[in-house]
Design an enzyme around this catalytic site. Structure first.
Site, PDB file in Angstrom:
ATOM      1  N   HIS A  18       9.779   5.911 -13.290  1.00 56.34           N
ATOM      2  CA  HIS A  18       8.680   5.074 -13.915  1.00 56.34           C
ATOM      3  C   HIS A  18       7.613   6.147 -14.020  1.00 56.34           C
ATOM      4  O   HIS A  18       7.503   7.107 -13.171  1.00 56.34           O
ATOM      5  CB  HIS A  18       8.377   3.708 -13.583  1.00 56.34           C
ATOM      6  CG  HIS A  18       7.891   3.588 -12.282  1.00 56.34           C
ATOM      7  ND1 HIS A  18       6.808   4.126 -11.659  1.00 56.34           N
ATOM      8  CD2 HIS A  18       8.429   2.613 -11.206  1.00 56.34           C
ATOM      9  CE1 HIS A  18       6.669   3.665 -10.513  1.00 56.34           C
ATOM     10  NE2 HIS A  18       7.702   2.708 -10.416  1.00 56.34           N
ATOM     11  N   HIS A  21       6.047   7.211 -10.359  1.00 58.94           N
ATOM     12  CA  HIS A  21       6.778   8.278  -9.767  1.00 58.94           C
ATOM     13  C   HIS A  21       6.602   9.688 -10.623  1.00 58.94           C
ATOM     14  O   HIS A  21       6.343  10.597 -10.011  1.00 58.94           O
ATOM     15  CB  HIS A  21       8.449   8.047  -9.678  1.00 58.94           C
ATOM     16  CG  HIS A  21       8.862   6.878  -9.474  1.00 58.94           C
ATOM     17  ND1 HIS A  21       9.605   6.050 -10.175  1.00 58.94           N
ATOM     18  CD2 HIS A  21       8.752   6.101  -8.282  1.00 58.94           C
ATOM     19  CE1 HIS A  21       9.914   4.718  -9.318  1.00 58.94           C
ATOM     20  NE2 HIS A  21       9.490   5.059  -8.351  1.00 58.94           N
ATOM     21  N   CYS A 126       9.827  -7.910   5.242  1.00 56.20           N
ATOM     22  CA  CYS A 126       9.946  -7.755   3.862  1.00 56.20           C
ATOM     23  C   CYS A 126      10.904  -6.604   3.378  1.00 56.20           C
ATOM     24  O   CYS A 126      10.738  -5.420   3.807  1.00 56.20           O
ATOM     25  CB  CYS A 126       8.461  -7.346   3.072  1.00 56.20           C
ATOM     26  SG  CYS A 126       8.481  -7.132   1.419  1.00 56.20           S
ATOM     27  N   CYS A 129       9.343  -3.856   0.968  1.00 55.66           N
ATOM     28  CA  CYS A 129       8.535  -2.777   1.817  1.00 55.66           C
ATOM     29  C   CYS A 129       9.553  -2.245   2.655  1.00 55.66           C
ATOM     30  O   CYS A 129       9.357  -1.267   3.153  1.00 55.66           O
ATOM     31  CB  CYS A 129       7.464  -3.393   2.505  1.00 55.66           C
ATOM     32  SG  CYS A 129       6.168  -3.960   1.437  1.00 55.66           S
ATOM     33  N   CYS A 143       4.689 -11.679   1.860  1.00 60.28           N
ATOM     34  CA  CYS A 143       4.364 -10.258   1.768  1.00 60.28           C
ATOM     35  C   CYS A 143       3.498 -10.391   0.532  1.00 60.28           C
ATOM     36  O   CYS A 143       3.886 -11.050  -0.466  1.00 60.28           O
ATOM     37  CB  CYS A 143       5.485  -9.141   1.858  1.00 60.28           C
ATOM     38  SG  CYS A 143       4.925  -7.626   1.105  1.00 60.28           S
ATOM     39  N   HIS A 146       5.299  -8.052  -2.564  1.00 61.92           N
ATOM     40  CA  HIS A 146       6.435  -8.595  -3.089  1.00 61.92           C
ATOM     41  C   HIS A 146       6.733 -10.020  -3.485  1.00 61.92           C
ATOM     42  O   HIS A 146       6.148 -10.805  -2.725  1.00 61.92           O
ATOM     43  CB  HIS A 146       7.636  -8.121  -2.371  1.00 61.92           C
ATOM     44  CG  HIS A 146       7.504  -6.565  -2.354  1.00 61.92           C
ATOM     45  ND1 HIS A 146       7.010  -5.662  -1.534  1.00 61.92           N
ATOM     46  CD2 HIS A 146       7.911  -5.441  -3.250  1.00 61.92           C
ATOM     47  CE1 HIS A 146       7.148  -4.299  -1.814  1.00 61.92           C
ATOM     48  NE2 HIS A 146       7.893  -4.475  -3.034  1.00 61.92           N
ATOM     49  N   LYS A 294      -1.754  -4.061 -12.741  1.00 60.28           N
ATOM     50  CA  LYS A 294      -0.692  -3.482 -11.814  1.00 60.28           C
ATOM     51  C   LYS A 294       0.545  -3.246 -12.706  1.00 60.28           C
ATOM     52  O   LYS A 294       0.726  -4.098 -13.612  1.00 60.28           O
ATOM     53  CB  LYS A 294      -0.413  -4.310 -10.803  1.00 60.28           C
ATOM     54  CG  LYS A 294      -0.409  -3.753  -9.495  1.00 60.28           C
ATOM     55  CD  LYS A 294      -0.391  -4.725  -8.443  1.00 60.28           C
ATOM     56  CE  LYS A 294       1.139  -4.304  -7.753  1.00 60.28           C
ATOM     57  NZ  LYS A 294       1.754  -4.936  -6.588  1.00 60.28           N
ATOM     58  N   LYS A 297       7.561  -4.971 -13.782  1.00 61.89           N
ATOM     59  CA  LYS A 297       8.511  -5.436 -14.533  1.00 61.89           C
ATOM     60  C   LYS A 297       8.386  -6.560 -15.179  1.00 61.89           C
ATOM     61  O   LYS A 297       8.559  -6.942 -16.280  1.00 61.89           O
ATOM     62  CB  LYS A 297       9.849  -5.570 -13.866  1.00 61.89           C
ATOM     63  CG  LYS A 297      10.515  -3.976 -13.696  1.00 61.89           C
ATOM     64  CD  LYS A 297      11.882  -4.436 -13.062  1.00 61.89           C
ATOM     65  CE  LYS A 297      12.147  -3.215 -12.492  1.00 61.89           C
ATOM     66  NZ  LYS A 297      13.360  -3.084 -11.460  1.00 61.89           N
TER      67      LYS A 297
HETATM   68  N1  MSP Z   1      11.221   5.603  -0.836  1.00 58.07           N
HETATM   69  C1  MSP Z   1       9.933   5.416  -0.367  1.00 58.07           C
HETATM   70  C2  MSP Z   1       9.414   6.731   0.121  1.00 58.07           C
HETATM   71  C3  MSP Z   1       9.980   7.487   1.059  1.00 58.07           C
HETATM   72  S1  MSP Z   1       9.270   8.936   1.301  1.00 58.07           S
HETATM   73  C4  MSP Z   1       9.875   9.518   2.767  1.00 58.07           C
HETATM   74  C5  MSP Z   1       9.050   4.782  -1.299  1.00 58.07           C
HETATM   75  N2  MSP Z   1       9.555   4.920  -2.633  1.00 58.07           N
HETATM   76  S2  MSP Z   1       8.967   4.565  -4.185  1.00 58.07           S
HETATM   77  O1  MSP Z   1      10.074   4.592  -5.083  1.00 58.07           O
HETATM   78  O2  MSP Z   1       8.552   3.109  -3.865  1.00 58.07           O
HETATM   79  O3  MSP Z   1       7.973   5.474  -4.435  1.00 58.07           O
HETATM   80  C6  MSP Z   1       6.699   5.340  -4.102  1.00 58.07           C
HETATM   81  C7  MSP Z   1       5.678   6.332  -4.518  1.00 58.07           C
HETATM   82  O4  MSP Z   1       5.759   6.296  -5.677  1.00 58.07           O
HETATM   83  C8  MSP Z   1       4.306   6.529  -4.224  1.00 58.07           C
HETATM   84  O5  MSP Z   1       3.950   6.851  -3.268  1.00 58.07           O
HETATM   85  C9  MSP Z   1       3.940   7.296  -5.488  1.00 58.07           C
HETATM   86  O6  MSP Z   1       4.116   8.646  -5.119  1.00 58.07           O
HETATM   87  C10 MSP Z   1       4.676   6.896  -6.450  1.00 58.07           C
HETATM   88  N3  MSP Z   1       4.299   5.830  -7.053  1.00 58.07           N
HETATM   89  C11 MSP Z   1       4.689   4.462  -7.259  1.00 58.07           C
HETATM   90  N4  MSP Z   1       3.821   3.608  -8.229  1.00 58.07           N
HETATM   91  C12 MSP Z   1       2.828   4.324  -8.500  1.00 58.07           C
HETATM   92  C13 MSP Z   1       1.572   3.992  -9.329  1.00 58.07           C
HETATM   93  N5  MSP Z   1       1.735   2.938  -9.982  1.00 58.07           N
HETATM   94  N6  MSP Z   1       0.758   5.011  -9.502  1.00 58.07           N
HETATM   95  C14 MSP Z   1       0.975   6.151  -8.798  1.00 58.07           C
HETATM   96  N7  MSP Z   1       2.082   6.542  -8.011  1.00 58.07           N
HETATM   97  C15 MSP Z   1       2.720   5.426  -7.837  1.00 58.07           C
HETATM   98  O7  MSP Z   1       7.961   4.354  -1.340  1.00 58.07           O
END
Ligand code: MSP
Length: 471
Positions: A18, A21, A126, A129, A143, A146, A294, A297
């Site tokens: 999304h 990421h 959680c 998390c 949590c 979530h 925020k 989904k």
């Molecule tokens: N799998 C773990 C990370 C392990 S790294 C050794 C994880 N994954 S995640 O899919 O949840 O990705 C989190 C990351 O996605 C955030 O740190 C950020 O980089 C990005 N983002 C997820 N949602 C976001 C927003 N709404 N806005 C900006 N970045 C965001 O955590």
């Protein structure tokens, strides 16, 4: 050649890509491309985080084995990044057996050192998390991030890592800014205050009842805690990919505030225990909000990278993300706002300038522009510090706005085609355009290359607008 190693988090495979990421991945890509442009030897790593309870549950829901489930989702990330012209040098998956081997060796090393012990652990966990919650993280008994059903009571015998042993050392490092590893400053202070004011407990690093994970080397009935496994990806990639050993430690870990603790405390503790060098810089950005809310989904406001590319084109999407990058504060975005920005900056401004000037200068020979060398250290510094918005503003005010102003003031179209004054005006404007394109290359690689091609030879009018207006 300077080595430069930059990483993104490895994204959980139970979700599809999304805009959140996408934002981290594009930001890392811009930096990687800037460093390649400076002739650094760049290693840019991204990938997927594929173990743990959360993934196992998603796979079960999809009626697939965890591995088959991961194999079905990982390509969606790889494809999304390809479609956005992301230049990662490797895509790591934590189910890669070469990664698993490095994780086991890492664990064995800290075990042999005496930094791991067995103990009973009980607490609220959680699944969302993938961590035990502290008192302060519990909201109404579950949590805060979530749905309530993802908080479960866990009681089991686990292997523990002596994280607490390393806390004084970590505090000292952060306090003295010795490695200066946490950016921006606000986040450094936040972590420091947490470390000083809260009791930091040892970390449970294995799971008894989660089979979807890497077996703990000395106790294969337990699997390695998914975060322990995931963090090691940054290091493991340098160990198992040929020719990358010298890239550790990473120059930049880029991530958002949700996973700050894991990266600035737990990862540092793990590396100190394994006696490995620490990453040089960890940059923590904030979040995107979608139209003030925020992204979720259930609200149905999730924006996918595919949607961005379909609406704005690859470079349009990259530009909009860089422009709105939430470096220090949350950034409110949305399709309507993106459209406005795209039309204002790209369609009506930069893109329009390119088509007007290419039409007026058609047939002129601007080959001399090939030798334009751009040195703009303040721009590079801004990009390197994730101040994309400021950096782009500089390009507009220094080169694009002044080119537009010159064009409108000097009205070259009123002069005869072969009037030297007309040629001089257009040539001078073309230099501004080429300079802007060179600087914006890391953000919009393809469009900038096209612009450079147009204005560094015999000029041909653009057939189609580079950035067509969007209704
Ligand atoms: N799998 C773990 C990370 C392990 S790294 C050794 C994880 N994954 S995640 O899919 O949840 O990705 C989190 C990351 O996605 C955030 O740190 C950020 O980089 C990005 N983002 C997820 N949602 C976001 C927003 N709404 N806005 C900006 N970045 C965001 O955590």
């Amino acid at each position: 050649m300077n080595k430069f190693f930059i990483t993104t988090p490895i994204y959980y495979i139970n979700d599809v890509p999304h805009i959140g990421h996408t934002c981290t991945t594009i930001a890392a890509d811009v930096i990687a491309r800037l460093h390649r442009q400076k002739n650094d030897d760049v290693f840019f790593l991204t990938g997927t985080d594929e173990h743990g309870q959360k993934v196992a549950e998603s796979a079960a829901k999809a009626n697939l084995t965890p591995k088959a489930f991961c194999d079905s989702i990982a390509p969606r990330f790889e494809e999304a990044w390809k479609n956005l012209n992301i230049s990662n040098d490797f895509f790591i998956r934590t189910t890669d057996s070469r990664h698993e081997k490095v994780v086991q060796d890492f664990l064995q090393k800290i075990y042999d050192k005496g930094d791991v012990y067995k103990a009973k652990y009980e607490g609220w966990y959680c699944i969302g998390c993938e961590k035990f919650l502290t008192e302060s993280e519990l909201v109404d008994g579950h949590c805060g991030l979530h749905p309530p059903e993802q908080t479960i009571w866990k009681s089991e015998e686990n292997w523990f890592f002596k994280l607490s042993k390393y806390i004084p050392q970590i505090i000292k490092l952060i306090e003295n800014n010795e490695t200066n590893y946490i950016f921006p400053e606000g986040k450094r202070l936040e972590i420091l205050s947490k470390l000083k004011n809260e009791e930091i407990r040892d970390l449970s690093i294995s799971r008894e009842n989660v089979s979807w994970g890497i077996p703990t080397p000395w106790d294969p009935k337990q699997t390695v805690y998914v975060w322990f496994d995931a963090l090691i990806n940054y290091y493991s990639a340098t160990q198992f990919i040929e020719g990358k050993k010298d890239f550790w430690p990473a120059d930049v870990h880029l991530l958002a505030k949700d996973i700050l603790w894991f990266h600035t405390v737990i990862w540092q503790g793990m590396l100190l225990s394994a006696e490995l060098p620490l990453p040089k810089k960890t940059f923590i950005h904030s979040f995107y909000l979608i139209d003030g809310q925020k992204m979720s989904k259930s609200l149905g406001n999730v924006i996918s990278p595919g949607q961005l590319v379909d609406t704005f084109g690859v470079d349009g999407a990259r530009y909009l993300i860089a422009r709105s990058f939430p470096a220090e504060n949350d950034s409110d975005v949305g399709i309507a706002r993106f459209k406005e920005k795209y039309n204002a900056d790209l369609a009506n401004n930069f893109g329009n300038l390119v088509s007007r000037v290419s039409k007026l200068a058609e047939g002129l020979d601007f080959s001399a522009n090939k030798t334009i060398k751009v040195e703009n250290p303040s721009y590079e510094e801004k990009i390197d510090n994730f101040k994309f918005d400021e950096a782009i503003n500089d390009i507009y005010s220094l080169y694009i706005d002044s080119a537009n102003a010159k064009l409108n003031q000097e009205t070259p179209w009123k002069l005869e085609k072969d009037d030297p004054k007309r040629i001089e005006i257009l040539s001078s404007i073309s230099k501004n355009i080429v300079t802007a394109a060179i600087l914006l290359r890391p953000i919009m690689p393809e469009a900038c290359l096209k612009i450079e091609e147009i204005f560094c030879g015999i000029v041909k009018a653009t057939e189609k607008p580079l950035f067509p207006r969007i209704a």
